[in-house]
Design a protein around this motif. Structure first.
Motif, PDB file in Angstrom:
ATOM      1  N   VAL A  48      26.227  48.147  37.271  1.00 58.87           N
ATOM      2  CA  VAL A  48      27.357  48.488  37.333  1.00 58.87           C
ATOM      3  C   VAL A  48      28.567  48.762  38.870  1.00 58.87           C
ATOM      4  O   VAL A  48      27.747  50.093  39.053  1.00 58.87           O
ATOM      5  N   SER A  49      29.321  48.465  38.940  1.00 61.30           N
ATOM      6  CA  SER A  49      29.527  49.579  40.122  1.00 61.30           C
ATOM      7  C   SER A  49      31.311  49.075  39.976  1.00 61.30           C
ATOM      8  O   SER A  49      30.971  47.630  40.121  1.00 61.30           O
ATOM      9  N   SER A  50      32.870  49.582  40.626  1.00 58.88           N
ATOM     10  CA  SER A  50      33.487  49.606  40.865  1.00 58.88           C
ATOM     11  C   SER A  50      34.305  49.761  42.251  1.00 58.88           C
ATOM     12  O   SER A  50      34.231  51.012  42.352  1.00 58.88           O
ATOM     13  N   SER A  51      34.978  49.256  43.064  1.00 57.52           N
ATOM     14  CA  SER A  51      35.848  49.872  44.146  1.00 57.52           C
ATOM     15  C   SER A  51      36.426  49.335  43.780  1.00 57.52           C
ATOM     16  O   SER A  51      38.152  48.502  43.687  1.00 57.52           O
ATOM     17  N   VAL A  52      37.941  51.063  44.156  1.00 58.33           N
ATOM     18  CA  VAL A  52      39.032  51.121  43.404  1.00 58.33           C
ATOM     19  C   VAL A  52      40.542  51.139  44.493  1.00 58.33           C
ATOM     20  O   VAL A  52      40.015  51.731  45.022  1.00 58.33           O
ATOM     21  N   PHE A  53      41.084  49.338  44.648  1.00 59.44           N
ATOM     22  CA  PHE A  53      41.843  49.501  45.793  1.00 59.44           C
ATOM     23  C   PHE A  53      43.483  50.253  45.193  1.00 59.44           C
ATOM     24  O   PHE A  53      43.754  49.216  44.845  1.00 59.44           O
ATOM     25  N   PRO A  54      43.398  50.360  45.674  1.00 59.91           N
ATOM     26  CA  PRO A  54      45.533  51.370  45.647  1.00 59.91           C
ATOM     27  C   PRO A  54      46.075  49.899  45.511  1.00 59.91           C
ATOM     28  O   PRO A  54      46.143  49.568  46.586  1.00 59.91           O
ATOM     29  N   GLY A  55      47.300  50.026  44.194  1.00 57.83           N
ATOM     30  CA  GLY A  55      47.780  48.492  44.603  1.00 57.83           C
ATOM     31  C   GLY A  55      47.323  47.444  43.632  1.00 57.83           C
ATOM     32  O   GLY A  55      48.294  46.290  43.533  1.00 57.83           O
ATOM     33  N   CYS A  56      46.270  47.663  43.614  1.00 56.82           N
ATOM     34  CA  CYS A  56      45.867  46.052  42.752  1.00 56.82           C
ATOM     35  C   CYS A  56      45.818  46.392  41.358  1.00 56.82           C
ATOM     36  O   CYS A  56      45.899  47.643  40.466  1.00 56.82           O
ATOM     37  N   PRO A  57      45.874  45.136  40.678  1.00 59.16           N
ATOM     38  CA  PRO A  57      46.360  44.852  39.185  1.00 59.16           C
ATOM     39  C   PRO A  57      44.687  45.254  37.973  1.00 59.16           C
ATOM     40  O   PRO A  57      43.804  45.926  38.980  1.00 59.16           O
TER      41      PRO A  57
END
Length: 465
Positions: A111-120
């Protein structure tokens, strides 16, 4: 890698919606984000090499191996490359980079994730127990975070510049991934060296052919302890842990009891993944509409090992699966990849399985200066417009190519859709002083075969060799 005139400040976000290219970034205005022009120097075939990593960074639960960025072929192409191995229950700690990257999963899943500022933060857990004092005061302690995605062997994952990303191996075998970074992209406003900004981890031992190179820390190490304690509302002791003091695990750590995070049931998770892929396909056909659709629902991965998705297939020769700027060709035993050139891009070829004889020819009008065997784990940079051909070895040949253009164009020399198919037989005959019959054979000798050619009968020479 769809545009909106109001997104000029978001040029650091990858727009690889997997219908529009590979190493590009989100355009500002009408048109894609261009690559920065690298220094104009001559490509010399004798300087091309099939190379393996020259530097290793060993961590507690894995290793990162880097190719030498100073090597001429990488500098001229404006790219950098590294290979990551994550052991089972290994967590690649959050980091970001100064350049957009493409990751190809060679083996394993997780599993992975990219964290975008401002996204819920759409993944939430709810406490079933009696509410704590903090919750009674209105301070919710439930965990919530941005969406997490599963990845598997054959996936291509686009990672934007400047966006924090992490990976976790929840499988039984090591995850192995090859990453190519577009350091020549305009999203990179620093120098053209790949730079990793670690959010966690510290004191990683760097090994190279010259020996140990020293240590590195995370981004918190350069900030004052009191400033961080005030900013986070935590103790100085906690800040020292954030800064990685006395930390020796590196940037891939082992999670002994398995990583805990908010996730739907597996069946629901698979259903959501399928729905997300379908929505991504619809979005790519209709364009985008605003910040949340472009970033928060960004479709940044797709699998290219599925044989049903092959664009070119031959039972005897193999297949080529195209994802715009990414290709995963597979050549069967002794099959040939037709001689061709890349019209508008450099190609960074990484061998994932097997070996092959690879030839590259330039404009000097002499015997090919690059005529070598390439094998698993090696990289070769193929310059724009240079002709390349490959013949698989006895165990076959499989590779992934990363292109430096959003919409790369390939021009075959032989077979269907080749240059010769578009030329009159008379032009061919007079160009090479051959008969009309010979010209006809040159033009149609491979029939309807396209790019991947089956081996000819024993004793015969293959036109694509």
């Amino acid at each position: 890698m769809p545009t909106s005139s109001g997104l000029s400040l978001l040029s650091a976000v990858c727009v690889l919606l997997l219908s529009q290219g590979c190493l590009g970034q989100l355009p500002s205005g009408e048109g894609r984000q261009p690559r920065r022009q690298t220094e104009r120097r001559e490509w010399r075939l004798e300087r091309l090499e099939a190379v393996e990593p020259s530097r290793r960074i060993q961590a507690e639960a894995g290793v990162i191996e880097y190719w030498d960025q100073n090597q001429e072929q990488f500098q001229l192409a404006g790219v950098a490359a590294y290979r990551t191995t994550i052991e089972p229950r290994g967590l690649l700690l959050p980091y970001y980079s100064n350049a957009p990257r493409l990751v190809y999963i060679i083996q394993g899943n997780g599993v992975s994730s990219s964290v975008f500022p401002g996204c819920p933060e759409t993944f939430q857990s709810f406490q079933q127990s009696e509410p704590r004092e903090e919750e009674r005061r209105g301070e919710s302690l439930r965990d919530q975070h941005q969406k997490i995605h599963r990845f598997r062997e054959g996936d291509v994952i686009a990672l934007p510049a400047g966006v924090a990303t992490w990976f976790y191996n929840d499988g039984e075998t090591p995850v192995v991934a090859i990453t190519v970074a577009d350091t020549g992209n305009n999203a990179n406003q620093l120098d053209q060296r790949l730079r990793r900004f670690e959010l966690a981890g510290s004191a990683q031992r760097r090994e190279s052919t010259e020996g140990e190179e020293g240590f590195s820390g995370n981004v918190f190490r350069g900030l004052n302890v009191d400033v961080l304690a005030e900013a986070f509302g935590v103790s100085r002791e906690t800040v020292r842990k954030l800064q990685g003091h006395d930390e020796r695990r590196g940037n891939i750590v082992r999670v002994e009891r398995g990583l805990q995070f908010v996730r739907p049931e597996r069946r629901q998770e698979q259903q959501e993944e399928e729905e997300e892929e379908e929505e991504g396909r619809r979005r790519r056909t209709r364009g985008t509409n605003g910040l949340e659709e472009v970033l928060c629902n960004l479709g940044n991965r797709e699998n290219i090992r599925n044989p049903d998705r092959a664009d070119v297939y031959s039972r005897e020769a193999g297949s080529v699966t195209s994802l715009n700027s990414q290709k995963l060709p597979i050549l069967r035993q002794n099959a040939h990849y037709a001689p061709h050139w890349n019209i508008n891009a450099h190609s960074i070829l990484y061998v994932t399985r097997g070996r092959a004889r690879l030839q590259i020819s330039g404009n000097q009008g002499r015997e090919a200066s690059f005529d070598r065997e390439v094998r698993r784990g090696q990289i070769v940079v193929i310059p724009q417009n240079f002709v390349v051909a490959a013949q698989a070895g006895s165990e076959g040949f499989e590779w992934v190519s990363f292109k430096t253009e959003d919409f790369p164009l390939v021009s075959p020399l032989a077979g269907k859709a080749s240059v010769f198919r578009g030329l009159p037989e008379g032009v061919i005959a007079n160009s090479y002083r051959i008969t009309d019959e010979e010209a006809r054979r040159v033009k149609h000798g491979r029939g309807e075969e396209f790019l991947v050619f089956r081996p000819r009968a024993q004793g015969g020479r293959v036109a694509a060799a």
